[in-house]
Motif scaffolding. Structure first.
Motif, PDB file in Angstrom:
ATOM      1  N   GLU A  94     -12.058  -8.416  47.761  1.00 12.13           N
ATOM      2  CA  GLU A  94     -10.673  -8.905  47.698  1.00 12.13           C
ATOM      3  C   GLU A  94     -10.277  -9.097  46.241  1.00 12.13           C
ATOM      4  OE1 GLU A  94      -9.980 -12.335  50.231  1.00 12.13           O
ATOM      5  OE2 GLU A  94     -11.308 -11.511  51.758  1.00 12.13           O
ATOM      6  N   LEU A  95      -9.364  -8.257  45.786  1.00 12.21           N
ATOM      7  CA  LEU A  95      -8.912  -8.360  44.391  1.00 12.21           C
ATOM      8  C   LEU A  95      -8.077  -9.617  44.199  1.00 12.21           C
ATOM      9  CD1 LEU A  95      -7.768  -4.729  43.478  1.00 12.21           C
ATOM     10  CD2 LEU A  95      -9.972  -5.823  43.064  1.00 12.21           C
ATOM     11  N   TRP A  97     -12.094  -9.851  41.016  1.00 10.81           N
ATOM     12  CA  TRP A  97     -12.175 -10.022  42.471  1.00 10.81           C
ATOM     13  C   TRP A  97     -12.812 -11.358  42.827  1.00 10.81           C
ATOM     14  CZ3 TRP A  97     -14.754  -5.180  40.864  1.00 10.81           C
ATOM     15  CH2 TRP A  97     -16.085  -5.358  40.524  1.00 10.81           C
ATOM     16  N   SER A 103     -13.482  -1.660  44.934  1.00 10.84           N
ATOM     17  CA  SER A 103     -12.322  -2.289  44.291  1.00 10.84           C
ATOM     18  C   SER A 103     -11.229  -1.286  43.933  1.00 10.84           C
ATOM     19  CB  SER A 103     -12.758  -3.012  43.012  1.00 10.84           C
ATOM     20  OG  SER A 103     -13.065  -2.077  41.995  1.00 10.84           O
TER      21      SER A 103
END
Ligand SMILES: [Mg+2]
Length: 230
Positions: free
Chosen positions: A102-103, A17, A138
């Motif tokens: 945010e991956l 991420w 995640s």
């Protein structure tokens, strides 16, 4: 090449991420806030010095970074910084601590596919609560048989991790964005490593020389791992 590996171990920040990008954004906001006291390059210089000096006491992560930002404000303003500005800096830290996860592109599919063939582990350094928060958000936890949140990625910490995993360096592969923290210690022990550079690296994590090693693979994207391993 299908390798006889016990574990593939993934770094998290800037490997699974996005992380460093948010530090850059916060730094820019700090510079804007302090521009009436000092120009950007001076604020950045003092901030980096404070971060390095404080690593030993605060460790890695956003909370320590916030304290370093406060010390920077005090120094560049010659202690003239206002209570309101101090509050703003604390809020900058909190904003980063609650930033959505945010991956990186391709991470989820890659882990899903690899987890069908290999045991996957995650090894990250940083603030325990923040890393736990990011892991939870995640949605990646289920892909890993083992999660290690270490205060620093030292040789000793890696040796302990491999002992806990009941494996040896020759049977692991480490995947990460930091040559210094993820790749070099593992190659030194005799393990395999996959380096996937992120577009921005904290100066502290940079190494000057290009590294070539028979057990090192360099990829542009995590998506390419499947071609190496499956
Ligand atoms: Mg990383």
């Amino acid at each position: 090449m299908r390798q006889n590996l016990d574990y593939i171990i993934f770094d998290a920040d800037d490997t699974l991420w996005i992380n460093e990008t948010f530090f850059r954004e916060t730094e820019q906001k700090l510079c804007k806030l302090l521009e009436k006291y000092s120009p950007t390059d001076e604020v950045m210089r003092v901030l980096y010095l404070k971060e390095i000096q404080n690593l030993e006491i605060y460790g890695y992560g956003i909370k320590g970074f916030t304290l370093s930002m406060l010390e920077t404000g005090l120094e560049v303003s010659n202690k003239q910084i206002t209570a309101g500005e101090i509050e703003q800096i604390i809020l900058l830290g909190k904003e980063q601590l609650t930033h959505p996860v945010e991956l990186i592109d391709g991470v989820k599919d890659t882990l899903r596919e690899l987890s069908r063939h290999y045991h996957l582990a995650m090894a990250t350094k940083g603030d325990l609560m923040d890393q736990e928060r990011k892991l939870k958000l995640s949605g990646l936890s289920d892909f890993f048989c083992h999660i290690e949140i270490m205060s620093d990625k030292t040789d000793a910490a890696y040796r302990k991790l491999l002992k806990d995993l009941n494996t040896t360096p020759e049977k692991i592969m480490m995947v990460g964005n930091s040559m210094k923290s993820d790749i070099l210690p593992i190659l030194k022990m005799g393990g395999y490593a996959v380096h996937i550079p992120f577009y921005t690296t904290w100066i502290h994590e940079m190494v000057s020389d290009e590294v070539e090693h028979p057990k090192l693979t360099v990829l542009e994207s995590i998506k390419e791992i499947k071609e190496v391993l499956l």
